[in-house]
Design a protein around this motif. Structure first.
Motif, PDB file in Angstrom:
ATOM      1  N   PRO A 149       0.790  -1.237   0.000  1.00  0.00           N
ATOM      2  CA  PRO A 149       0.000   0.000   0.000  1.00  0.00           C
ATOM      3  C   PRO A 149       0.819   1.283   0.000  1.00  0.00           C
ATOM      4  O   PRO A 149       0.288   2.350  -0.326  1.00  0.00           O
ATOM      5  CB  PRO A 149      -0.826  -0.118   1.285  1.00  0.00           C
ATOM      6  N   HIS A 150       2.091   1.226   0.353  1.00  0.00           N
ATOM      7  CA  HIS A 150       2.911   2.439   0.385  1.00  0.00           C
ATOM      8  C   HIS A 150       3.598   2.734  -0.947  1.00  0.00           C
ATOM      9  O   HIS A 150       4.292   3.750  -1.063  1.00  0.00           O
ATOM     10  CB  HIS A 150       3.953   2.348   1.501  1.00  0.00           C
ATOM     11  N   ALA A 151       3.423   1.890  -1.930  1.00  0.00           N
ATOM     12  CA  ALA A 151       4.049   2.125  -3.241  1.00  0.00           C
ATOM     13  C   ALA A 151       3.270   3.196  -3.990  1.00  0.00           C
ATOM     14  O   ALA A 151       2.074   3.048  -4.242  1.00  0.00           O
ATOM     15  CB  ALA A 151       4.087   0.836  -4.041  1.00  0.00           C
ATOM     16  N   ASP A 152       3.956   4.284  -4.364  1.00  0.00           N
ATOM     17  CA  ASP A 152       3.286   5.335  -5.125  1.00  0.00           C
ATOM     18  C   ASP A 152       3.348   5.020  -6.615  1.00  0.00           C
ATOM     19  O   ASP A 152       3.906   3.997  -7.030  1.00  0.00           O
ATOM     20  CB  ASP A 152       3.874   6.710  -4.800  1.00  0.00           C
ATOM     21  N   HIS A 200       1.684  -7.307   4.139  1.00  0.00           N
ATOM     22  CA  HIS A 200       0.766  -7.137   3.013  1.00  0.00           C
ATOM     23  C   HIS A 200       1.155  -7.996   1.808  1.00  0.00           C
ATOM     24  O   HIS A 200       0.543  -7.863   0.741  1.00  0.00           O
ATOM     25  CB  HIS A 200       0.710  -5.664   2.608  1.00  0.00           C
ATOM     26  N   TRP A 226       4.019  -2.651   7.554  1.00  0.00           N
ATOM     27  CA  TRP A 226       3.689  -1.684   6.501  1.00  0.00           C
ATOM     28  C   TRP A 226       4.011  -2.194   5.096  1.00  0.00           C
ATOM     29  O   TRP A 226       3.664  -1.536   4.108  1.00  0.00           O
ATOM     30  CB  TRP A 226       4.465  -0.382   6.731  1.00  0.00           C
ATOM     31  N   ALA A 227       4.674  -3.335   4.982  1.00  0.00           N
ATOM     32  CA  ALA A 227       5.311  -3.715   3.715  1.00  0.00           C
ATOM     33  C   ALA A 227       4.509  -4.725   2.915  1.00  0.00           C
ATOM     34  O   ALA A 227       3.813  -5.589   3.457  1.00  0.00           O
ATOM     35  CB  ALA A 227       6.699  -4.278   3.983  1.00  0.00           C
ATOM     36  N   PRO A 231       9.649  -4.006  -0.064  1.00  0.00           N
ATOM     37  CA  PRO A 231       9.748  -2.887   0.879  1.00  0.00           C
ATOM     38  C   PRO A 231      10.879  -1.917   0.584  1.00  0.00           C
ATOM     39  O   PRO A 231      10.791  -0.739   0.948  1.00  0.00           O
ATOM     40  CB  PRO A 231       9.950  -3.579   2.236  1.00  0.00           C
ATOM     41  N   GLU A 234       9.077   0.418  -1.611  1.00  0.00           N
ATOM     42  CA  GLU A 234       7.827   0.953  -1.081  1.00  0.00           C
ATOM     43  C   GLU A 234       8.067   2.062  -0.052  1.00  0.00           C
ATOM     44  O   GLU A 234       7.399   3.098  -0.078  1.00  0.00           O
ATOM     45  CB  GLU A 234       7.006  -0.184  -0.466  1.00  0.00           C
ATOM     46  N   ARG A 235       8.995   1.809   0.871  1.00  0.00           N
ATOM     47  CA  ARG A 235       9.371   2.826   1.862  1.00  0.00           C
ATOM     48  C   ARG A 235      10.894   2.778   2.034  1.00  0.00           C
ATOM     49  O   ARG A 235      11.407   2.215   3.004  1.00  0.00           O
ATOM     50  CB  ARG A 235       8.665   2.595   3.202  1.00  0.00           C
TER      51      ARG A 235
END
Length: 252
Positions: A149-152, A200, A226-227, A231, A234-235
């Motif tokens: 979900p953190h991948a733009d 995730h 968060w990953a 990852p 992603e972050r």
């Protein structure tokens, strides 16, 4: 040298092995952090990925990485390896334990793992798309499956480019040569090992990390809440902090 690779920085060598969704460009956010922390980063494209062509004979990925290490020199190394590259990193550390002092495996694959229903469904859908000649669809399936979900959108575009390039290179090969499988014992790994898994991600990779944490003598498993599967993309800041802390723990 058949294998494409690059080297940045100076200091203790850190080898970066990419996921088979990507190529060595997946480590773009990590190389400056490693150089700034006083390490030498060596990253290679496995066969059929990035700038490395498909093989023209039977091959072994771990042997290829050793050939790169022999060329760049620098003594024992730390290995950071993701997904399919993690399987290569694990083999490297098991077959040449004196050459690998630290091992970070990120959502690593494992030879012989029985796929979960979710992973089996992904494999079946990807095969259907290839059978239909829909390479773009197979690429989008991989982007949707392997990013959390953190991948733009910029990260999604980067993974899309790497995955599509790999598919194009692999599908254009006139002949496909099998990888030579070499038997090894996981218990032969002597490197201190950090196993990272993304909450995730598909369940397989947390299960593999749990299994390896019980089989490797100096391993611990850290799930990342968060990953997804990648990852490091992603972050990057959060991942880089984990990476440098892990490496520095071995320098103390």
């Amino acid at each position: 040298m058949t294998i494409a690779y690059d080297v940045a920085g100076s200091g203790r060598t850190v080898v970066l092995l990419h996921s088979t969704v990507c190529d060595r460009r997946m480590w773009d956010p990590q190389v400056p952090a490693l150089v700034d922390a006083g390490y030498r980063a060596v990253r290679a494209d496995l066969r059929g990925f990035g700038e490395t062509p498909m093989p023209d004979r039977p091959y072994n990925n771990a042997d290829d990485v050793v050939e790169v290490l022999d060329e760049v020199g620098g003594g024992p190394v730390a290995v950071v390896a993701a997904s399919g590259g993690g399987r290569v990193g694990l083999e490297l550390a098991a077959r040449w334990p004196a050459r690998v002092t630290a091992l970070m495996l990120v959502n690593t694959a494992l030879a012989g793992h029985e796929p979960s229903p979710a992973l089996a469904a992904f494999d079946a859908r990807e095969e259907e798309l290839f059978d239909a000649g829909d390479v773009a669809g197979a690429t989008e399936l991989n982007v949707a499956t392997w990013l959390g979900p953190h991948a733009d959108e910029a990260v999604r575009a980067k993974v899309r480019e790497m995955q599509r390039h790999a598919f194009d290179v692999q599908l254009a090969a006139a002949e496909e040569f099998a990888q030579v499988r070499v038997a090894y014992e996981v218990s032969a790994v002597t490197a201190r090992t950090l196993l990272l898994s993304g909450v995730h991600d598909l369940p397989d990779f947390g299960q593999i990390a749990d299994e390896l944490a019980g089989r490797l003598p100096r391993a611990r498993h850290v799930p990342l809440d968060w990953a997804g599967h990648l990852p490091s993309l992603e972050r990057p800041d959060a991942f880089n902090a984990l990476l440098v802390d892990f490496l520095r723990a071995g320098d103390a």
